[in-house]
Design an enzyme around this catalytic site. Structure first.
Site, short mmCIF file in Angstrom:
data_model
loop_
_atom_site.label_atom_id
_atom_site.label_comp_id
_atom_site.label_asym_id
_atom_site.label_seq_id
_atom_site.Cartn_x
_atom_site.Cartn_y
_atom_site.Cartn_z
CG LEU A 157 -8.70 10.28 -4.13
CD1 LEU A 157 -9.82 9.18 -3.40
CD2 LEU A 157 -7.38 9.70 -3.77
CG ASP A 198 -1.26 10.47 2.04
OD1 ASP A 198 -2.28 10.53 2.34
OD2 ASP A 198 -0.43 9.80 2.53
CD GLN A 222 0.45 9.39 -2.66
OE1 GLN A 222 0.03 8.32 -2.93
NE2 GLN A 222 1.64 9.66 -3.37
CB SER A 238 3.03 9.03 0.99
OG SER A 238 1.50 9.89 0.52
CG ASP A 285 3.48 6.62 4.03
OD1 ASP A 285 3.40 6.58 2.70
OD2 ASP A 285 2.77 6.45 4.94
CD GLU A 326 -1.52 4.40 5.74
OE1 GLU A 326 -1.54 3.68 4.88
OE2 GLU A 326 -2.74 5.43 6.15
C1 FRU Z 1 -1.97 7.52 3.56
C2 FRU Z 1 -1.48 6.57 2.57
C3 FRU Z 1 0.03 6.46 2.70
C4 FRU Z 1 0.46 5.89 1.33
C5 FRU Z 1 -0.56 6.69 0.56
C6 FRU Z 1 -1.14 6.22 -0.92
O1 FRU Z 1 -3.10 8.12 3.37
O2 FRU Z 1 -1.98 5.36 2.63
O3 FRU Z 1 0.36 5.46 3.82
O4 FRU Z 1 1.61 6.17 0.75
O5 FRU Z 1 -1.59 7.17 1.16
O6 FRU Z 1 -1.85 7.02 -1.56
#
Ligand code: FRU
Length: 493
Positions: free
Chosen positions: A43, A46, A62, A108, A168, A226
């Site tokens: 998968l 971000d 990610q 992220s 983030d 986020e």
């Molecule tokens: C957003 C999020 C971020 C986090 C990341 C984890 O999609 O939830 O807040 O850092 O994805 O994969």
């Protein structure tokens, strides 16, 4: 749907060969994209660390290697000279095992270069043995050899005045100032979404907490923000954010949104004064966690890429053990109180063969797997049906009503339907009517740019073998091209 145990989701990657078989199977999927970035296996979500450095663009995303599950997250690294064709460089930031500050995920963040190094800021997602969550803001330095060196200690831990949902980090440099700011998405103890601001004169040390960003009128807007960021575009400030756990009229039961507020940011008082309301960034079904590039040569320009997906839902390719891709890059400008998102001009390089419009008996045209379709719309209603069958039935409809002055995209006619709860149709008013449509189709996505970027609808779609046609009703002038491959399919971990 597959059930994952915690052990399976958070398994450490020890040897890339563990993923080879998975990759061989996934790479045969008919839904693999050809000009959008997607994960080698598993998968992607971000986009992270989007930055211009040393004459090229760096981007990370990610990545959970094991399957279509939000498990152990890594940063995977890709580069590009023109934001059109991309090269995979492989995994960059891996979680440290056992007691590491990021033992359950490198979450992220963003990037900023100084001299010949890029500094990567990310959230270390730490879990204790009893699964208590701790968020750390961490730093790694990327050398010219492409290898990251993680700093042994985090820059700082979670602020105790907020819940553990703090993540983030987005680094911001104000032109003409020596100060760097960092914005972090957070949640107050009484469960309101907010953004925290830190600053430093030096990217590597001395980060101090300045306070919570004040956004009058948005004190209670979702329970977590986020990926917040403040971008300076065309003399205006734009607060980008993903407020969670609120519903927005016209967006079904969707709980996760990505949007923006135009206004002015006062870094002295930490106040973002809105000039208008919260707008959804994308009117389609699958777009989240949008990130703007740092260190652009032209300080007034902004380029955005988002995850073409949303949290908490499943996608048809989950069963094939992969999910997610990135959107095309968009150039942002501000017009009045709206953000305009145009496909980057460089994307015209993708155009390959210009195709004639030769209709079959049902008035339908063959739709290539990777195509761009452009329409100049004169007046009156326009109805477009993409991914229909040979007889022009079904598919995704794009309908503009002159009487109602609005455009509606509806994907309920597709044979493979998913996430119906989040709504299968989305509408956007077009006060000035419809003049132009520019549509990018890849194996499993569609991005519709309306009126030169005035509105965008980004969606995943999973057409069957029969859904390979389209038709147009209305007074329009049309062009169509096949598009070249821009991202190589390769096993590179
Ligand atoms: C957003 C999020 C971020 C986090 C990341 C984890 O999609 O939830 O807040 O850092 O994805 O994969």
């Amino acid at each position: 749907m597959r059930e994952w145990t915690r052990e399976e989701k958070y398994r450490y990657l020890k040897d890339p060969q563990e993923l080879k078989e998975l990759y061989d199977r996934i790479s045969k999927s008919g839904y693999r994209q050809t000009f959008h970035n997607q994960a080698v296996t598993g998968l992607m979500n971000d986009p992270n660390g989007f930055v211009w450095h040393d004459n090229r663009w760096h981007l990370f995303y990610q990545w959970c290697p094991w399957g279509a599950v939000h498990g152990l997250k890594h940063w995977y690294h890709i580069i590009s000279k023109d934001l059109v064709t991309w090269k995979n460089l492989g995994v960059c930031l891996l979680p440290d095992q056992e007691d590491g500050y990021d033992n359950k995920g490198v979450y992220s963040g963003s990037a900023m270069p100084i001299d010949d190094k890029i500094y990567l800021y990310y959230t270390g997602n730490h879990r204790d043995a009893d699964w208590t969550r701790h968020a750390y803001t961490c730093l790694a330095r990327l050398g010219n050899d492409g290898w990251p060196e993680k700093y042994p200690l985090p820059l700082f831990g979670a602020n105790p005045d907020y819940t553990e949902h703090q993540r983030d980090p987005k680094i911001i440099k104000i032109p003409g100032s020596d100060t760097y700011y960092m914005i972090i998405g957070a949640q107050t103890k009484d469960k309101r979404g907010c953004a925290l601001i830190y600053s430093s004169e030096d990217l590597q040390h001395g980060w101090t907490f300045l306070g919570e960003m004040k956004v009058p009128g948005f004190e209670s807007f979702g329970d977590m923000w986020e990926c917040p960021s403040v971008e300076h575009i065309g003399g205006r400030d734009v607060l980008l954010l993903c407020p969670q756990h609120l519903t927005i009229p016209g967006r079904g039961q969707s709980q996760n949104h990505n949007g923006y507020i135009i206004g002015n940011m006062d870094w002295e008082t930490l106040t973002f004064t809105p000039d208008g309301q919260f707008h959804v960034l994308d009117f389609g079904f699958d777009s989240y966690a949008a990130a703007c590039a740092n260190n652009l040569q032209d300080a007034d320009k902004a380029i955005l890429i988002a995850w073409m997906g949303v949290p908490d839902v499943s996608y048809p390719t989950d069963e094939e053990d992969w999910a997610g891709c990135l959107t095309l890059p968009r150039e942002l400008t501000v017009r009045g109180r709206r953000l305009i998102q145009q496909p980057l001009p460089e994307l015209k390089k993708l155009r390959d063969e210009k195709l004639p419009f030769e209709a079959n008996e049902a008035g339908c045209f063959a739709l290539p797997r990777a195509a761009e379709v452009e329409l100049d719309c004169r007046k009156g209603d326009v109805n477009m049906y993409m991914f229909t069958d040979e007889a022009g039935k079904g598919g995704l409809s794009i309908c503009y009503s002159e009487e109602r002055k609005e455009i509606t995209v509806d994907r309920s006619g597709m044979q493979i339907r998913f996430n119906e709860k989040e709504g299968e149709s989305r509408t956007r008013p077009l006060e000035n009517g419809l003049s132009h449509l520019r549509i990018f189709v890849d194996s499993s996505s569609i991005e519709i740019f309306v009126n030169d970027g005035d509105a965008v609808f980004t969606s995943r779609i999973f057409p069957t073998e029969a859904e390979r046609f389209f038709r147009i009703e209305g007074d329009t002038f049309n062009r169509m091209w096949t598009l070249k491959r821009a991202v190589k399919e390769q096993f590179l971990i």
